[in-house]
Design an enzyme around this catalytic site. Structure first.
Site, PDB file in Angstrom:
ATOM      1  N   GLY A 265       0.553  -1.079  -0.209  1.00 58.86           N
ATOM      2  CA  GLY A 265      -0.197   0.125  -0.154  1.00 58.86           C
ATOM      3  C   GLY A 265       0.712   1.192  -0.129  1.00 58.86           C
ATOM      4  O   GLY A 265       0.524   1.593  -0.947  1.00 58.86           O
ATOM      5  N   ALA A 266       2.053   1.381   1.061  1.00 56.79           N
ATOM      6  CA  ALA A 266       2.689   2.845   1.056  1.00 56.79           C
ATOM      7  C   ALA A 266       4.215   1.851   1.891  1.00 56.79           C
ATOM      8  O   ALA A 266       3.902   1.282   2.836  1.00 56.79           O
ATOM      9  CB  ALA A 266       1.580   3.561   1.430  1.00 56.79           C
ATOM     10  N   MET A 267       4.629   3.247   1.500  1.00 55.47           N
ATOM     11  CA  MET A 267       5.829   3.272   2.697  1.00 55.47           C
ATOM     12  C   MET A 267       6.273   3.731   3.223  1.00 55.47           C
ATOM     13  O   MET A 267       7.039   5.365   2.369  1.00 55.47           O
ATOM     14  CB  MET A 267       7.133   2.390   1.907  1.00 55.47           C
ATOM     15  N   GLU A 268       7.068   3.963   4.649  1.00 55.36           N
ATOM     16  CA  GLU A 268       7.621   5.220   5.719  1.00 55.36           C
ATOM     17  C   GLU A 268       8.536   5.454   4.976  1.00 55.36           C
ATOM     18  O   GLU A 268       9.660   6.240   5.915  1.00 55.36           O
ATOM     19  CB  GLU A 268       7.143   4.697   6.748  1.00 55.36           C
ATOM     20  N   ASN A 269       9.424   5.517   3.903  1.00 60.41           N
ATOM     21  CA  ASN A 269      10.807   5.745   3.766  1.00 60.41           C
ATOM     22  C   ASN A 269      11.517   7.069   4.603  1.00 60.41           C
ATOM     23  O   ASN A 269      10.246   8.367   4.217  1.00 60.41           O
ATOM     24  CB  ASN A 269      11.295   6.151   2.135  1.00 60.41           C
ATOM     25  N   HIS A 301      -0.622   6.492   9.317  1.00 57.12           N
ATOM     26  CA  HIS A 301      -0.162   4.859   9.450  1.00 57.12           C
ATOM     27  C   HIS A 301       1.695   5.245   8.985  1.00 57.12           C
ATOM     28  O   HIS A 301       2.504   5.719   9.777  1.00 57.12           O
ATOM     29  CB  HIS A 301      -0.191   4.601   8.604  1.00 57.12           C
ATOM     30  N   GLU A 302       1.852   5.676   7.877  1.00 56.09           N
ATOM     31  CA  GLU A 302       3.148   5.951   7.489  1.00 56.09           C
ATOM     32  C   GLU A 302       3.642   7.043   7.655  1.00 56.09           C
ATOM     33  O   GLU A 302       4.820   6.828   8.045  1.00 56.09           O
ATOM     34  CB  GLU A 302       3.372   5.894   5.729  1.00 56.09           C
ATOM     35  N   HIS A 305       4.682   6.201  11.703  1.00 57.98           N
ATOM     36  CA  HIS A 305       6.294   5.460  11.481  1.00 57.98           C
ATOM     37  C   HIS A 305       6.897   6.680  11.455  1.00 57.98           C
ATOM     38  O   HIS A 305       8.198   5.655  12.269  1.00 57.98           O
ATOM     39  CB  HIS A 305       6.088   4.116   9.991  1.00 57.98           C
ATOM     40  N   GLU A 324       4.343  -2.198  13.500  1.00 56.28           N
ATOM     41  CA  GLU A 324       3.452  -2.524  12.638  1.00 56.28           C
ATOM     42  C   GLU A 324       2.751  -2.997  13.362  1.00 56.28           C
ATOM     43  O   GLU A 324       1.059  -1.702  13.212  1.00 56.28           O
ATOM     44  CB  GLU A 324       3.731  -3.982  11.202  1.00 56.28           C
TER      45      GLU A 324
HETATM   46  N1  BES Z   1       6.383  -0.489   5.960  1.00 57.70           N
HETATM   47  C1  BES Z   1       4.945  -1.262   5.098  1.00 57.70           C
HETATM   48  C2  BES Z   1       4.821  -1.222   4.289  1.00 57.70           C
HETATM   49  C3  BES Z   1       5.867  -2.942   2.996  1.00 57.70           C
HETATM   50  C4  BES Z   1       5.421  -3.306   3.666  1.00 57.70           C
HETATM   51  C5  BES Z   1       7.299  -2.675   2.887  1.00 57.70           C
HETATM   52  C6  BES Z   1       6.620  -4.821   3.477  1.00 57.70           C
HETATM   53  C7  BES Z   1       7.702  -3.774   2.145  1.00 57.70           C
HETATM   54  C8  BES Z   1       7.206  -4.923   2.740  1.00 57.70           C
HETATM   55  C9  BES Z   1       4.218   0.037   5.337  1.00 57.70           C
HETATM   56  O1  BES Z   1       4.510   0.420   6.750  1.00 57.70           O
HETATM   57  C10 BES Z   1       2.560  -0.790   6.075  1.00 57.70           C
HETATM   58  O2  BES Z   1       2.644  -1.457   6.509  1.00 57.70           O
HETATM   59  N2  BES Z   1       1.691  -0.249   4.801  1.00 57.70           N
HETATM   60  C11 BES Z   1       0.961  -1.575   4.899  1.00 57.70           C
HETATM   61  C12 BES Z   1      -0.324  -0.072   4.684  1.00 57.70           C
HETATM   62  C13 BES Z   1      -1.076   0.379   6.556  1.00 57.70           C
HETATM   63  C14 BES Z   1      -1.740   1.311   6.819  1.00 57.70           C
HETATM   64  C15 BES Z   1      -1.113  -1.430   7.533  1.00 57.70           C
HETATM   65  C16 BES Z   1       0.505  -1.974   3.277  1.00 57.70           C
HETATM   66  O3  BES Z   1       1.332  -1.662   2.857  1.00 57.70           O
HETATM   67  O4  BES Z   1       0.053  -1.975   2.962  1.00 57.70           O
HETATM   68 ZN    ZN Z   2       3.410  -0.474   8.426  1.00 61.11          ZN
END
Ligand code: BES
Ligand code: ZN
Length: 873
Positions: A265-269, A301-302, A305, A324
């Site tokens: 979905g998204a990434m918190e870089n 969420h991001e 983080h 997480e």
């Molecule tokens: N750090 C994750 C994204 C991620 C997960 C990157 C696994 C690479 C491998 C991010 O913070 C995250 O948890 N994203 C979720 C959405 C969130 C609102 C639960 C996602 O991408 O589904």
């Molecule tokens: Zn996350």
């Protein structure tokens, strides 16, 4: 049996070197990218040990230490690492020049191309596809990054942190360079780089302490108009974190980039979040209310983080839930505070029950803190996320909010700038919450069992009423999943309860109390105010106070009473869900309980009367039947087609009995649905729910209304109309779908939802429909969004996917093998559609088994292999 070697928590050893700073230089060419890294390295001890750096698909060009090129016998490279045998035993500089090819990288990990844009995804182990590096979260460094590229192709060059310099190259004015500096030490998985043609939308935020933050959202030209909601969401999140956790943003700018090709979905870089474009680009024309809420929560969420994950990170990937689970808990609380606590709780519990409970019952069940894994990418599961969040929620309940926040503050203060463990977190939370003299009222080691044990605990409750003493005696017994856990352990299970008198309706006679079940068996005596003749009604696990399954000797009358009176949203909703589950159970056992059905319908009518004008959102939830996966979990030998048909029958039954009420609601609501999100949301939700009942009950007028709504309503209403028409499979369904396609054919994000709709709706042509979608000119094989839309949609097309001849399963298997070749992460996640095969009735089970074997025999990635082998075990 697992044929691949696993990584074990018990094997953890510290990395023998510190890398305080890293200078990265990216020279972007047209066929490849040259990456030069300069790492300052300090051995942790005087004794020289091998320096092991991870690397994946990297071509080494040169390697030198302190300015001197290494001789070939001083190091060795394999396809996964680079080992320097005896590096200096005091601080040194390691310079490595290498080459990577992002243009041929379809895995969406490391550096890759998405619609002409170069972008990165490093979590969990993608950094090793960019350069040789330890690539483990406990190695934290300050990064300085220089990027140079052709100006016309890559006008925007981004990385983490603050911009230090930018300008044209002195010797080549077609190319330019930018230097980025991130002052906060971070693990490599938070590194990010983006290069390409992007337009930016600028905004600002002033923090509580008065610092000015530049907000920059980067999107493809033309998408600027879809960024307002994301920006507003970010500002709300920044403010909420300041007010609730006293946490402020720490860099001068916050950047978000939207990309089309993204596994997650998204990434918190750090300072440069990268988002799947569907979680940024939106407005009420293109996104539903639920999607807008989802976007708001993912942006938050991001952002959250930045403290829980970035400033304090994980020592190793076994601690994944440390960031997480905690961050999901934070985003859930954020959404609850912004909108409705009660409704949000219902949504979160539904999600948990439909997915996490199913995972916990199946072959991929694991603890929130697992002891081993093969591919870390397979561990981004609903257990790590949603169950992890439930554990934090229980702690908040057990400690009370004030102490909980004291504990969190101590944790943050103590571990800022470091890589922590789950135990670090729990112990410092407790230390912060209770002063020296105070004692923590529960055994912390017992609480930790929640992290170590897989499976959903069960609680059995037995009540008996002592009318003479006016005491309700309640006995509790906990049972932990035997399949996954051998030891006899006890869990700390917080149970919120209250009591009602049958005569006094919604006024509780015993208000919310917390009972902690901390032994296998424990009794509770509830003193009921004198004068109650009849046994009181006990409301248990209010707010879903712990993630368990429970059984009690509450009567149908008790549930009906709570369904009408309970003042806790969750418990009231859950009572209705219990009744509906019971109705479904009986229907599927071919022993329908007509009396129960009629009493429930009567209660539904009463709920409509009391709620239709004031709490429409809640009413919608109260009359929605349990999710499919939850229904499946009620049976030992699942017959999905029967469950699907009976759940439609139940809706037809309810719909016909309350037809007049539903028609009136629909007519009233139509006048009242055209507000901007979040206003009018309850009205829209209820209208959608009512339409689903009415279309199934055969209301032709509503079916026509649904078709009309596709072209002249908000996305929420348009999709509600599509959903309502879906099971009918008639001309209206066809017409609505075609209309929707024509309106949205040039918006890839909305079009994905059309792909999912087409793949999931019943059709008479069978698999060809799926085949056609996959070869559709707008279908993009490289976009996980599209793959998930079609194949995920297909898996929800119950009669097609589960067709008894097994063709659905076989087709899915073939396609997943293809997906695995280009994108193992997406394939291994999707293979879980076969997880529950052993729970299915014989004819399905056999066919499913064949298809899983087929995948197992193919030449598949190690990620997908791990899941398939677990499923087969
Ligand atoms: N750090 C994750 C994204 C991620 C997960 C990157 C696994 C690479 C491998 C991010 O913070 C995250 O948890 N994203 C979720 C959405 C969130 C609102 C639960 C996602 O991408 O589904
Ligand atoms: Zn996350």
């Amino acid at each position: 049996m697992l044929t691949q070697e696993s990584i074990k928590l018990s094997d953890y050893v510290e990395y023998p070197y510190l890398i305080p700073s890293i200078y990265l230089d990216f020279d972007i060419g047209s066929d490849y990218v040259v990456v030069e890294s300069l790492m300052i390295i300090k051995p942790k001890s005087k004794e020289s040990t091998e320096l092991i750096l991870q690397g994946n698909r990297i071509k080494l060009l040169s390697i030198e230490i302190n300015g001197k090129e290494l001789e070939t016998e001083e190091y060795v490279i394999s396809d996964k690492d680079l080992i320097i045998y005896s590096p200096p035993n005091s601080k040194f500089e390691l310079k490595i020049k290498s080459q990577i090819n992002p243009f041929k990288n379809t895995s969406l990990e490391g550096l890759y191309l998405s619609s002409g844009l170069l972008t990165t995804q490093c979590e969990a182990e993608g950094f090793r596809r960019i350069c040789y590096h330890p690539d483990r979260p406990d190695v934290l460094s300050k990064y300085t990054v220089r990027v140079e590229a052709e100006k016309s192709i890559y006008p925007i060059l981004l990385s983490n942190g603050n911009e230090k310099y930018s300008g044209d190259l002195k010797n080549n004015f077609h190319r330019h360079e930018i230097v980025w500096e991130d002052p906060f030490p971070k693990p490599s998985y938070l590194f990010a780089l983006v290069a390409g043609k992007l337009n930016s939308i600028l905004d600002t935020y002033i923090t509580r302490s008065g610092r000015l933050i530049d907000i920059k959202i980067y999107v493809e030209a033309g998408d600027e108009k879809y960024t307002k909601h994301a920006i507003n969401s970010l500002k709300k999140a920044m403010k909420w974190d300041e007010e609730n956790y006293c946490l402020e943003y720490d860099l001068d700018e916050y950047k978000i980039v939207a990309v089309r090709h993204f596994n997650m979905g998204a990434m918190e870089n750090k300072g440069l979040n990268i988002f799947n474009s569907k979680l940024v680009l939106s407005n009420s024309k293109t996104a539903t209310d639920d999607e807008l809420e989802r976007i708001e929560s993912v942006i938050a969420h991001e952002y959250f983080h930045n403290w829980t994950g970035n400033r304090i990170t994980c020592r190793d990937w076994f601690q994944l839930s440390l960031k997480e689970g905690l961050t999901v808990f934070r985003d859930q609380s954020f959404t609850a505070d912004l909108h409705s606590k009660g409704l949000k709780r219902i949504d979160d519990v539904s999600l948990l029950r439909n997915f996490q409970f199913a995972e916990d019952k199946g072959p991929t069940a694991h603890a929130v803190k697992p002891k081993e894994y093969v591919a870390i990418d397979n561990f981004y599961t609903t257990t790590i996320y949603e169950k992890g969040a439930e554990l934090i929620r229980m702690l908040q309940l057990l400690l009370g909010k004030e102490k909980f926040f004291k504990g969190i503050n101590l944790y943050i203060k103590s571990f800022d700038g470091t890589a922590a463990t789950t135990e670090d977190f729990i112990h410092s939370l407790i230390r912060g919450a209770y002063s020296e003299e105070e004692k923590c009222p529960f055994e912390v080691t017992k609480f930790l069992n929640w992290y170590y044990m897989a499976g959903t605990p069960k609680v059995y409750i037995n009540q008996s009423w002592d009318s003479k003493k006016s005491i309700l005696n309640v006995s509790f017994e906990q049972e932990i999943d035997r399949d996954n856990n051998t030891e006899n352990v006890e869990m700390i299970i917080p149970i919120l309860y209250s009591c009602y008198s049958r005569n006094k309706g919604a006024l509780p006679i015993v208000e919310d109390n917390l009972f902690v079940l901390d032994k296998n068996k424990k009794n509770l005596q509830i003193n009921i105010p004198k004068g109650e003749k009849e046994p009181p009604v006990l409301s248990l696990f209010r707010r879903f106070s712990s993630p368990v399954v429970w059984e009690s000797n509450s009567s149908t009358d008790d549930f009906l009473f709570l369904y009408l009176n309970d003042n806790d949203y969750f418990s009231r909703w859950d009572s209705g869900q219990s009744l509906m589950r019971e109705i479904m159970r009986n229907k599927l056992r071919k022993k329908p309980d007509y009396l129960l059905e009629q009493s429930f319908i009567f209660a539904v009518k009463q709920s409509i009367k009391s709620l239709e004008n004031n709490d429409r959102f809640f009413l919608a939830k109260l009359i929605t039947i349990p999710g499919f996966s939850e229904l499946e979990s009620l049976f030992a030998k699942v017959d999905p087609i029967n469950i699907y048909r009976e759940s439609l029958n139940l809706q037809v039954l309810i719909g016909r009995e309350i037809l007049q009420e539903l028609r009136k609601i629909s007519d009233d609501l139509l006048l009242n649905i055209n507000h901007e999100w979040p206003m009018g949301r309850g009205e829209r939700k209820l209208l959608g729910t009512v339409w689903s009942y009415l279309t199934l009950a055969g209301d032709i007028k509503v079916q026509k209304k649904c078709v009309e709504s596709i072209s002249n309503s908000s996305m929420t209403i348009a999709k509600a109309a599509l959903i309502a028409l879906k099971p009918l499979g008639n001309n209206e369904t066809e017409e609505a779908s075609n209309l929707f396609y024509h309106i949205w054919r040039d918006n890839p994000i909305v079009l994905d939802s059309w792909f999912a709709y087409e793949a999931s709706r019943p059709n008479s042509l069978g698999i060809q429909v799926i085949e056609k979608l996959l070869s559709h000119s707008k279908f993009d094989w490289k976009a996980p969004n599209s793959i998930r839309a079609v194949l995920g949609g297909f898996s929800q097309n119950i009669e097609l996917f589960h067709s008894p001849n097994g063709h659905g399963y076989q087709y899915m298997a073939e396609k997943l093998i293809e997906v695995d070749k280009i994108n193992p992460i997406t394939a291994s996640r999707m293979v879980k559609v076969f997880s529950k095969w052993k729970n299915y009735a014989e004819k399905y089970k056999e066919e499913m088994h064949k298809s899983i074997l087929k995948i197992n025999q193919a030449n598949i990635s190690s990620n997908t292999r791990e899941v398939v082998e677990l499923i087969l075990q």
